[in-house]
Design a protein around this motif. Structure first.
Motif, short mmCIF file in Angstrom:
data_model
loop_
_atom_site.label_atom_id
_atom_site.label_comp_id
_atom_site.label_asym_id
_atom_site.label_seq_id
_atom_site.Cartn_x
_atom_site.Cartn_y
_atom_site.Cartn_z
N GLU A 80 0.83 -1.20 0.00
CA GLU A 80 0.00 0.00 0.00
C GLU A 80 0.87 1.26 0.00
O GLU A 80 0.60 2.21 -0.74
CB GLU A 80 -0.93 0.01 1.21
CG GLU A 80 -1.84 1.22 1.26
CD GLU A 80 -2.74 1.26 2.48
OE1 GLU A 80 -3.62 2.12 2.51
OE2 GLU A 80 -2.55 0.44 3.40
N ALA A 81 1.93 1.26 0.80
CA ALA A 81 2.83 2.42 0.85
C ALA A 81 3.54 2.60 -0.48
O ALA A 81 3.67 3.71 -0.99
CB ALA A 81 3.86 2.24 1.96
N ASN A 83 2.49 1.61 -3.48
CA ASN A 83 1.51 2.06 -4.47
C ASN A 83 1.17 3.54 -4.27
O ASN A 83 1.00 4.28 -5.23
CB ASN A 83 0.26 1.20 -4.42
CG ASN A 83 0.51 -0.20 -4.93
OD1 ASN A 83 1.47 -0.45 -5.65
ND2 ASN A 83 -0.35 -1.13 -4.55
N THR A 84 1.06 3.95 -3.02
CA THR A 84 0.77 5.36 -2.71
C THR A 84 1.91 6.25 -3.20
O THR A 84 1.69 7.27 -3.85
CB THR A 84 0.56 5.55 -1.20
OG1 THR A 84 -0.53 4.73 -0.77
CG2 THR A 84 0.27 7.00 -0.86
N ALA A 87 1.88 6.39 -7.02
CA ALA A 87 0.75 7.16 -7.55
C ALA A 87 0.94 8.67 -7.37
O ALA A 87 0.67 9.45 -8.28
CB ALA A 87 -0.55 6.70 -6.87
N VAL A 88 1.42 9.07 -6.20
CA VAL A 88 1.63 10.50 -5.95
C VAL A 88 2.74 11.04 -6.85
O VAL A 88 2.61 12.11 -7.44
CB VAL A 88 1.94 10.77 -4.46
CG1 VAL A 88 2.36 12.20 -4.23
CG2 VAL A 88 0.72 10.43 -3.60
N THR A 96 9.82 8.68 -8.08
CA THR A 96 9.60 8.40 -6.66
C THR A 96 10.78 8.92 -5.84
O THR A 96 10.60 9.41 -4.73
CB THR A 96 9.40 6.90 -6.40
OG1 THR A 96 10.48 6.17 -6.98
CG2 THR A 96 8.09 6.41 -6.99
#
Length: 113
Positions: A80-81, A83-84, A87-88, A96
């Motif tokens: 989840e981290a 992917n977050t 995405a951001v 990233t």
């Protein structure tokens, strides 16, 4: 460019004509869309995203693998981290690594060494 624009519109980060974006097929279409639909800040983000993509492609092509400046490193984080983070970074049109440094760089500089 078309892929970036459609992703920005779908994500709600760009207010532009979705139908017009779908019809970007060549450089001339892209230039028309760029000059008519994008504001200066959106143009800057697009240019950064395209520049980062070209750099990644060039690095992989010239070295047969990723350059030492942009290499994969092991880091523990949840899916989840990850992917977050991805995405951001994608929504801002940056890598990233750039997102991490812009978010935590000042705090890192203040840490005792």
């Amino acid at each position: 460019m078309r892929q970036w624009v459609l992703g920005q519109i779908k994500g709600g980060r760009l207010e532009a004509d979705f139908k017009a974006a779908q019809f970007i097929q060549n450089a001339e279409d892209a230039q028309k869309f760029y000059s008519r639909q994008l504001h200066p800040e959106q143009r800057r983000r697009l240019n950064k995203a395209l520049s980062a993509r070209r750099a990644r492609i060039k690095s992989k092509a010239s070295h047969g693998k990723e350059s030492p400046a942009v290499r994969k490193v092991a880091s523990e984080m949840t899916l989840e981290a990850r992917n977050t983070l991805h995405a951001v970074a994608t929504s801002r049109g940056i890598t990233t690594s750039e997102l991490i440094l812009s978010t935590f760089g000042d705090e890192y500089d203040r840490l005792p060494k």
